[in-house]
Design a protein around this motif. Structure first.
Motif, mmCIF file in Angstrom:
data_model
loop_
_atom_site.group_PDB
_atom_site.id
_atom_site.type_symbol
_atom_site.label_atom_id
_atom_site.label_comp_id
_atom_site.label_asym_id
_atom_site.label_seq_id
_atom_site.Cartn_x
_atom_site.Cartn_y
_atom_site.Cartn_z
ATOM 1 N N UNK A 35 59.501 43.840 43.006
ATOM 2 C CA UNK A 35 59.248 42.773 42.052
ATOM 3 C C UNK A 35 58.724 43.449 40.786
ATOM 4 N N UNK A 36 59.218 43.029 39.628
ATOM 5 C CA UNK A 36 58.825 43.672 38.381
ATOM 6 C C UNK A 36 58.065 42.695 37.489
ATOM 7 N N UNK A 37 57.067 43.226 36.793
ATOM 8 C CA UNK A 37 56.273 42.371 35.922
ATOM 9 C C UNK A 37 55.953 43.031 34.600
ATOM 10 N N UNK A 38 55.616 42.193 33.639
ATOM 11 C CA UNK A 38 55.097 42.637 32.352
ATOM 12 C C UNK A 38 53.675 42.103 32.205
ATOM 13 N N UNK A 39 52.804 42.977 31.758
ATOM 14 C CA UNK A 39 51.420 42.612 31.465
ATOM 15 C C UNK A 39 51.103 43.075 30.049
ATOM 16 N N UNK A 40 50.013 42.583 29.494
ATOM 17 C CA UNK A 40 49.608 43.042 28.174
ATOM 18 C C UNK A 40 48.090 43.119 28.093
ATOM 19 N N UNK A 41 47.646 43.975 27.189
ATOM 20 C CA UNK A 41 46.208 44.128 26.997
ATOM 21 C C UNK A 41 45.912 44.302 25.517
ATOM 22 N N UNK A 42 45.141 43.379 24.988
ATOM 23 C CA UNK A 42 44.718 43.435 23.596
ATOM 24 C C UNK A 42 43.362 44.148 23.517
ATOM 25 N N UNK A 43 43.019 44.695 22.361
ATOM 26 C CA UNK A 43 41.735 45.402 22.219
ATOM 27 C C UNK A 43 40.557 44.514 22.601
ATOM 28 N N UNK A 44 39.701 45.028 23.469
ATOM 29 C CA UNK A 44 38.512 44.299 23.880
ATOM 30 C C UNK A 44 38.756 43.207 24.900
ATOM 31 N N UNK A 45 39.987 43.103 25.383
ATOM 32 C CA UNK A 45 40.310 42.045 26.356
ATOM 33 C C UNK A 45 40.831 42.663 27.640
ATOM 34 N N UNK A 46 40.796 41.868 28.696
ATOM 35 C CA UNK A 46 41.317 42.327 29.973
ATOM 36 C C UNK A 46 42.850 42.280 29.978
ATOM 37 N N UNK A 47 43.430 43.069 30.857
ATOM 38 C CA UNK A 47 44.884 43.052 31.015
ATOM 39 C C UNK A 47 45.289 41.689 31.585
ATOM 40 N N UNK A 48 46.311 41.093 31.012
ATOM 41 C CA UNK A 48 46.746 39.766 31.457
ATOM 42 C C UNK A 48 48.227 39.741 31.794
ATOM 43 N N UNK A 49 48.543 38.873 32.724
ATOM 44 C CA UNK A 49 49.924 38.669 33.161
ATOM 45 C C UNK A 49 50.732 38.018 32.057
ATOM 46 N N UNK A 50 51.968 38.490 31.891
ATOM 47 C CA UNK A 50 52.888 37.900 30.920
ATOM 48 C C UNK A 50 54.079 37.245 31.623
ATOM 49 N N UNK A 51 54.787 38.035 32.435
ATOM 50 C CA UNK A 51 55.980 37.518 33.100
ATOM 51 C C UNK A 51 56.314 38.408 34.286
ATOM 52 N N UNK A 52 57.048 37.838 35.240
ATOM 53 C CA UNK A 52 57.490 38.605 36.400
ATOM 54 C C UNK A 52 58.851 38.093 36.850
ATOM 55 N N UNK A 53 59.596 38.978 37.495
ATOM 56 C CA UNK A 53 60.925 38.626 37.996
ATOM 57 C C UNK A 53 61.052 39.118 39.426
ATOM 58 N N UNK A 54 61.748 38.339 40.245
ATOM 59 C CA UNK A 54 61.919 38.673 41.646
ATOM 60 C C UNK A 54 62.847 39.862 41.822
ATOM 61 N N UNK A 55 62.963 40.329 43.048
ATOM 62 C CA UNK A 55 63.780 41.505 43.344
ATOM 63 C C UNK A 55 65.225 41.327 42.916
ATOM 64 N N UNK A 56 65.762 40.138 43.127
ATOM 65 C CA UNK A 56 67.167 39.905 42.805
ATOM 66 C C UNK A 56 67.372 39.390 41.388
#
Length: 124
Positions: free
Chosen positions: A33-54
């Protein structure tokens, strides 16, 4: 062992678009399973999007729903994040991640492998 390499970040004006790519070196990329996360300065890493195996199932953070689209190409060992209607608050380092979980995961703790990140800056 999986190595991930993001590309496609940059500087864009508000309202613009960017397409992030993540190339994976994995023998069985389709098992992750693949995902994208992001982290802005001074903030925690947050979930953006994810896609299933297929690739037939996706999940998005509320803040990007309707603007971002995640997709994958298992033949190319790649995952993408199309980002439209970008806002200054989307400015962050964006990370690609891989999880062996059987279902789509939104928690960064469920992802084992991470890329180095690519900077996205949206100017107002």
């Amino acid at each position: 062992q999986v190595q991930l390499a993001e590309s496609g970040g940059g500087l864009v004006q508000a309202g613009g678009s960017l397409r992030l790519s993540c190339a994976a070196s994995a023998r069985a990329f389709s098992l992750y399973c693949m995902g994208w996360f992001r982290q802005a300065p001074g903030k925690e890493r947050e979930f953006v999007a994810a896609v299933s195996r297929t690739g037939d199932s996706t999940k998005y953070a509320e803040s990007v729903k309707g603007r971002f689209t995640i997709s994958r190409d298992n033949a190319k060992n790649a995952v993408y994040l199309q980002m439209n209607s970008l806002k200054p608050e989307d400015t962050a380092v964006y990370y690609c991640a891989a999880s062996l979980a059987g279902s789509i995961e939104t928690s960064h703790a469920r992802y084992t492998y991470w890329g180095q990140g690519t900077q996205v800056t949206v100017s107002s």
